[in-house]
Write an enzyme that holds these catalytic residues in place. Structure first.
Site, short mmCIF file in Angstrom:
data_model
loop_
_atom_site.label_atom_id
_atom_site.label_comp_id
_atom_site.label_asym_id
_atom_site.label_seq_id
_atom_site.Cartn_x
_atom_site.Cartn_y
_atom_site.Cartn_z
N GLU A 70 0.82 -1.21 0.00
CA GLU A 70 0.00 0.00 0.00
C GLU A 70 0.85 1.26 0.00
O GLU A 70 0.48 2.29 0.56
CB GLU A 70 -0.98 -0.01 1.18
CG GLU A 70 -1.99 -1.13 1.07
CD GLU A 70 -3.35 -0.80 1.67
OE1 GLU A 70 -3.61 0.37 1.99
OE2 GLU A 70 -4.14 -1.75 1.81
N LYS B 184 -10.20 5.38 7.27
CA LYS B 184 -9.35 6.20 6.41
C LYS B 184 -9.32 5.60 5.01
O LYS B 184 -9.09 4.39 4.86
CB LYS B 184 -7.93 6.29 6.96
CG LYS B 184 -6.99 7.10 6.06
CD LYS B 184 -5.54 6.96 6.48
CE LYS B 184 -4.63 7.66 5.49
NZ LYS B 184 -3.21 7.31 5.70
N HIS C 194 -5.73 2.19 0.80
CA HIS C 194 -5.04 3.09 -0.11
C HIS C 194 -5.04 2.50 -1.51
O HIS C 194 -4.65 1.36 -1.71
CB HIS C 194 -3.60 3.32 0.34
CG HIS C 194 -3.48 3.85 1.74
ND1 HIS C 194 -3.61 3.04 2.84
CD2 HIS C 194 -3.29 5.11 2.20
CE1 HIS C 194 -3.49 3.78 3.94
NE2 HIS C 194 -3.30 5.03 3.58
#
Length: 256
Positions: free
Chosen positions: A88, A172, A145
């Site tokens: 990531e 997130k 991500h």
């Protein structure tokens, strides 16, 4: 209804987005020097220790000693411990059992305020790591991500809802936009998630140059924190702290 998260004297998810500054130093001495410097920065709310940049990144006992030393600094900011894996965009590979054991040691010995856990590691890794955080009294940022693209709006929302359902204290998500339209997808997904489905704070951003607006406008769309850099960025598109903080203040005042 979205609930805020308190970490030390910082409340994430209420009003002006919190500012997180990453530390990407390679040695313990460099980390502690930066942590002491950031402790004196009134506009910094939290510090993220990017463990994957360390020259002893895989040594969880060493990292635990470092996090304890950082927490002992006068005026220390709440600390997020993040092992961003190569998969990531990080600097060091760490998978499976090693990932769980690393965080178990950090939580038991280092006592961080928050840890960042990559949802892509899979539930057999994510769930025991979250459980270890619960037992240690630490909060979990569950993250995803995408350095290649930006998924459709409802795919992004589904991903965030899944992360929330797994037990995240904070969700997130970061995506790579190819154009302004992709940035709008990220912002729309953030707005819809925050107003319809979120029970916990969100941190969302589109990366690189086109995504800078998403790092500035979080309070309007529902992102509760943003990352700023002092010196070296830890991800594409991060904004210098000195430039970011006044913009967040300006938007916050305008929204009152």
């Amino acid at each position: 209804m979205m609930q805020s998260v308190s970490v030390g004297n910082v409340v994430i998810g209420n009003g002006r987005p919190s500012i997180i500054v990453p530390i990407t130093a390679k040695t313990a001495d460099e980390v502690l020097a930066l942590a002491a410097r950031y402790a004196r920065e009134s506009t910094v709310d939290l510090i993220e220790l990017r463990v994957d940049h360390l020259d002893q990144a895989r040594d969880a006992h060493h990292v635990s000693e470092l996090t304890r030393a950082a927490a002992a600094i006068e005026g220390a900011k709440p600390l997020i411990v993040t092992f961003r894996t190569k998969a990531e965009g990080g600097m060091t590979a760490l998978d499976g059992v090693d990932y769980v054991e690393f965080y178990r040691t950090i939580l038991a010995e280092g006592r961080p305020d928050l840890i960042d856990v990559e949802v892509a590691r899979g539930e057999d890794v994510v769930l025991p790591t979250i459980d270890a955080a619960r037992r240690a009294g630490a909060k979990v940022v569950l993250s995803h991500h995408d350095f290649a693209a930006t998924a459709p709006v409802w795919d992004l929302i589904a991903r965030m809802r899944h992360m929330q359902d797994l037990g995240a204290d904070i969700v997130k998500i970061a995506t790579m936009p190819k154009d302004a339209g992709d940035v709008l997808k990220l912002l729309e997904a953030t707005w819809l998630m925050s107003t319809r489905y979120a029970h916990c704070p969100l941190i969302t951003m589109a990366m690189a140059g086109p995504g800078v607006v998403s790092r500035l406008s979080g309070e309007l769309f529902g992102s509760a924190a943003t990352f700023a850099m002092i010196g070296e960025a830890s991800a594409p598109g991060q904004v210098e702290l000195a430039k970011l903080s006044p913009v967040l203040d300006l938007i916050h005042e305008a929204l009152k």
